[in-house]
Design a protein around this motif. Structure first.
Motif, PDB file in Angstrom:
ATOM      1  N   SER A 424      40.966  48.895  35.563  1.00  0.00           N
ATOM      2  CA  SER A 424      39.739  48.443  34.919  1.00  0.00           C
ATOM      3  C   SER A 424      38.956  47.470  35.763  1.00  0.00           C
ATOM      4  O   SER A 424      37.885  47.042  35.395  1.00  0.00           O
ATOM      5  CB  SER A 424      40.076  47.781  33.573  1.00  0.00           C
ATOM      6  N   GLY A 425      39.513  47.121  36.915  1.00  0.00           N
ATOM      7  CA  GLY A 425      38.791  46.226  37.795  1.00  0.00           C
ATOM      8  C   GLY A 425      39.512  44.933  38.067  1.00  0.00           C
ATOM      9  O   GLY A 425      39.031  44.098  38.794  1.00  0.00           O
ATOM     10  N   GLY A 426      40.692  44.760  37.490  1.00  0.00           N
ATOM     11  CA  GLY A 426      41.380  43.495  37.663  1.00  0.00           C
ATOM     12  C   GLY A 426      42.003  43.347  39.030  1.00  0.00           C
ATOM     13  O   GLY A 426      42.282  44.308  39.719  1.00  0.00           O
ATOM     14  N   SER A 431      43.260  42.149  34.539  1.00  0.00           N
ATOM     15  CA  SER A 431      42.565  43.404  34.267  1.00  0.00           C
ATOM     16  C   SER A 431      41.349  43.104  33.405  1.00  0.00           C
ATOM     17  O   SER A 431      41.448  42.422  32.396  1.00  0.00           O
ATOM     18  CB  SER A 431      43.499  44.383  33.548  1.00  0.00           C
ATOM     19  N   HIS A 432      40.207  43.579  33.835  1.00  0.00           N
ATOM     20  CA  HIS A 432      39.005  43.358  33.045  1.00  0.00           C
ATOM     21  C   HIS A 432      38.051  44.515  33.232  1.00  0.00           C
ATOM     22  O   HIS A 432      38.107  45.246  34.217  1.00  0.00           O
ATOM     23  CB  HIS A 432      38.329  42.037  33.438  1.00  0.00           C
ATOM     24  N   GLU A 539      35.694  32.285  35.498  1.00  0.00           N
ATOM     25  CA  GLU A 539      36.448  32.977  34.442  1.00  0.00           C
ATOM     26  C   GLU A 539      35.576  34.061  33.835  1.00  0.00           C
ATOM     27  O   GLU A 539      34.356  33.938  33.783  1.00  0.00           O
ATOM     28  CB  GLU A 539      36.883  31.990  33.363  1.00  0.00           C
ATOM     29  N   LEU A 540      36.227  35.158  33.395  1.00  0.00           N
ATOM     30  CA  LEU A 540      35.517  36.299  32.812  1.00  0.00           C
ATOM     31  C   LEU A 540      35.924  36.480  31.357  1.00  0.00           C
ATOM     32  O   LEU A 540      37.085  36.264  30.988  1.00  0.00           O
ATOM     33  CB  LEU A 540      35.827  37.578  33.593  1.00  0.00           C
ATOM     34  N   PHE A 541      34.960  36.914  30.543  1.00  0.00           N
ATOM     35  CA  PHE A 541      35.223  37.232  29.142  1.00  0.00           C
ATOM     36  C   PHE A 541      34.723  38.645  28.892  1.00  0.00           C
ATOM     37  O   PHE A 541      33.522  38.904  28.982  1.00  0.00           O
ATOM     38  CB  PHE A 541      34.510  36.240  28.215  1.00  0.00           C
ATOM     39  N   GLU A 542      35.652  39.561  28.594  1.00  0.00           N
ATOM     40  CA  GLU A 542      35.276  40.972  28.460  1.00  0.00           C
ATOM     41  C   GLU A 542      34.323  41.193  27.305  1.00  0.00           C
ATOM     42  O   GLU A 542      34.385  40.517  26.281  1.00  0.00           O
ATOM     43  CB  GLU A 542      36.523  41.834  28.255  1.00  0.00           C
ATOM     44  N   SER A 543      33.422  42.195  27.498  1.00  0.00           N
ATOM     45  CA  SER A 543      32.466  42.545  26.440  1.00  0.00           C
ATOM     46  C   SER A 543      33.221  43.137  25.260  1.00  0.00           C
ATOM     47  O   SER A 543      34.198  43.853  25.458  1.00  0.00           O
ATOM     48  CB  SER A 543      31.470  43.562  26.975  1.00  0.00           C
TER      49      SER A 543
END
Length: 543
Positions: A424-426, A431-432, A539-543
């Protein structure tokens, strides 16, 4: 009209068949094969006509779209070496295209350089001279440019026209689109990214700098011109900030138009002293990262060979080409071991869909099934083209053109990212997928007043340009002298402050944390034509 179209199509087919035959004969003359017949040594050399050459010259993406031109012309954006004469020059010297040259084991390394600086500093002229000095721009085409420029009373623009191909650029003498060309030295194969210098076209400059391995900052030595670019609001200053923010570590400062100040050592030293002090505040090391070179772009002095001692007795440093060859290439082995990341910088359709961009991490090979983010569409790689020829794979650091199947060009957008299938791109165990909110560390460079939650501006990250707004202001980043003190959650931010905050996006995008993939984790914030801030994704927060 129907009959005219049919005649035109027949003529075009015949024209292409003729030049295909000419190309084949020229190849056989250079690389003789065991044939049941022999080619006469006296057979005249065949070359492309100006009409065919013109059809494959530079056509910038956005200009072509605005004018409704066929996308086929745009497919040469990353193939060409400037204008039509460059294409002719490449066909006359197959080594420069890599045809019949070294195999993959002895392949010259690809290296991308972006030319930046204030408007009218001479970036396009220097780009054209690099092509001419390396044999990628032929005499016949240069004479043509000279005649056309002379008719406009601008004879000195002839070298710039190798990069500036549109009528508007040539009439005004200002680059509007990011120009691309290729040339070689004994050590490397270079891709030139000629960025616009006008403040109205900073987004195009950002697109070029985000793909570059090194930058050439062009500064005019003319009295008043260096000062105009270096003072607050000048593009010399802003471009230096942007290339550092976008990850360029090596900077060659080409002090141009030295012939107009009689190769004055005093003027060169003045520019070097002032600009070096500013670069040091950005984090450039004067000894390791920056090289100053005096040049004359119009007269091609100090490019391939040193300036004659009687002209410039005081400079004993490298020429411009020597300075380029001396830049240390970043170790891309670590990037190749990461999952595939290739931000899309352009696309077009010619029977199949073609996608262009720079491979930032990992590698992509013919036959791979990849995923296009953020829409998570899968596609198959039918061909990989690097440096104008088809290769088995493209690796980290290379500009590539991918022929893909299983997806229509309507579903491909500039700013999308090609990733490996099945992840997923992590990175590093994370994984994000697409995100519409992320946490960032932002340094405010310039703003008219205070900034609060809800502030809106434009976000530039890898090849993507999108609207964003500030979310929660989480805390000010403490300065060194305040290290150890508890973080303060601010109600607003001022110019010069660095803060941790949330950034909200109108639609999902694909990015990475800076610590995982720096190329996809650093960004620029702009508002009303001004660079208001720079930052990194934490930091990332998934949609």
């Amino acid at each position: 009209r129907i009959l005219d179209r049919r005649s035109s199509r027949r003529a075009m087919v015949s024209h292409h068949r003729l030049h295909a035959l000419a190309f084949a004969v020229t190849v056989l003359q250079i690389f003789p094969l065991a044939l049941p017949f022999s080619l006469s040594p006296s057979l005249p050399a065949l070359s492309l006509s100006p009409q065919l050459s013109t059809s494959i010259q530079q056509i910038p993406r956005s200009v072509a779209e605005r004018r409704g031109e066929e996308p086929e012309a745009r497919k040469n954006l990353m193939l060409r070496g400037g204008g039509e004469g460059v294409v002719d020059g490449q066909l006359e010297g197959f080594d420069k295209l890599g045809i019949g040259g070294e195999g993959e084991e002895g392949e010259k390394k690809s290296f991308n350089i972006v030319l930046v600086g204030h408007v009218d500093a001479g970036k396009s002229t220097i780009s054209g001279q690099l092509l001419y000095c390396s044999g990628m721009l032929d005499e016949r085409t240069l004479e043509k440019y000279e005649r056309e420029a002379k008719n406009l009373g601008r004879e000195s623009w002839k070298f710039a026209w190798a990069m500036d191909q549109t009528e508007e650029e040539r009439a005004r003498g200002k680059t509007h689109e990011l120009g691309t060309a290729e040339f070689e030295t004994e050590k490397r194969r270079y891709t030139i990214l000629d960025a616009p210098g006008h403040k109205s076209f900073v987004p195009e400059m950002i697109g070029g700098a985000s793909q570059a391995d090194a930058a050439v900052m062009v500064i005019s030595a003319r009295t008043g011109e260096f000062e105009a670019g270096f003072e607050k609001g000048g593009q010399t200053r802003e471009h230096a900030i942007l290339v550092k923010t976008l990850g360029v570590q090596s900077l060659i400062v080409a002090v141009n138009k030295m012939d107009e100040v009689a190769w004055s050592e005093v003027r060169f030293s003045e520019i070097q002293t002032k600009f070096s002090a500013f670069l040091a505040t950005l984090g450039f090391s004067a000894k390791k990262d920056v090289t100053f070179v005096p040049v004359s772009g119009l007269h091609c002095l100090n490019f391939n060979s040193h300036v004659p001692a009687e002209t410039c007795p005081w400079f004993a440093g490298p020429t411009l080409v020597q300075a380029l060859d001396a830049v240390e290439v970043e170790n891309r082995a670590t990037s190749e071991g990461l999952p595939l990341r290739m931000p899309v910088t352009d696309k077009y359709r010619d029977s199949e869909t073609f996608v262009m961009g720079k491979v930032e991490c990992g590698s992509v090979s013919k036959g791979d099934v990849v995923r296009l983010m953020p829409e998570e569409r899968e596609m198959t790689i039918a061909a990989v083209i690097v440096n104008s020829r088809e290769v088995p794979a493209a690796h980290a650091g290379q500009l590539a053109r991918l022929k893909v199947k299983g997806i229509d060009d309507e579903h491909v957008h500039v700013g999308d990212v090609v990733t490996a299938r099945g992840e997923s791109g992590g990175m590093e165990g994370t994984s994000h997928g697409p995100v519409s909110r992320f946490e960032a560390k932002v340094n405010l460079l310039e703003c008219k007043s205070i900034v609060t939650s809800g502030y809106q501006c434009m976000l530039h990250i890898h090849a993507l340009e999108t609207e964003c707004s500030f979310g929660e202001l989480k805390g000010l980043v403490a300065k060194k002298k305040d290290a150890g003190k508890p973080a303060v959650k601010p109600k607003f931010l001022r110019q010069g402050q660095t803060a941790s905050l949330d950034i909200l996006l109108n639609s999902p995008v694909f990015i990475d944390r800076y610590k995982d993939a720096p190329q996809l984790g650093r960004f620029v914030l702009r508002d009303e034509g001004v660079t208001v801030g720079v930052g990194i994704v934490t930091e990332l927060f998934e949609s």
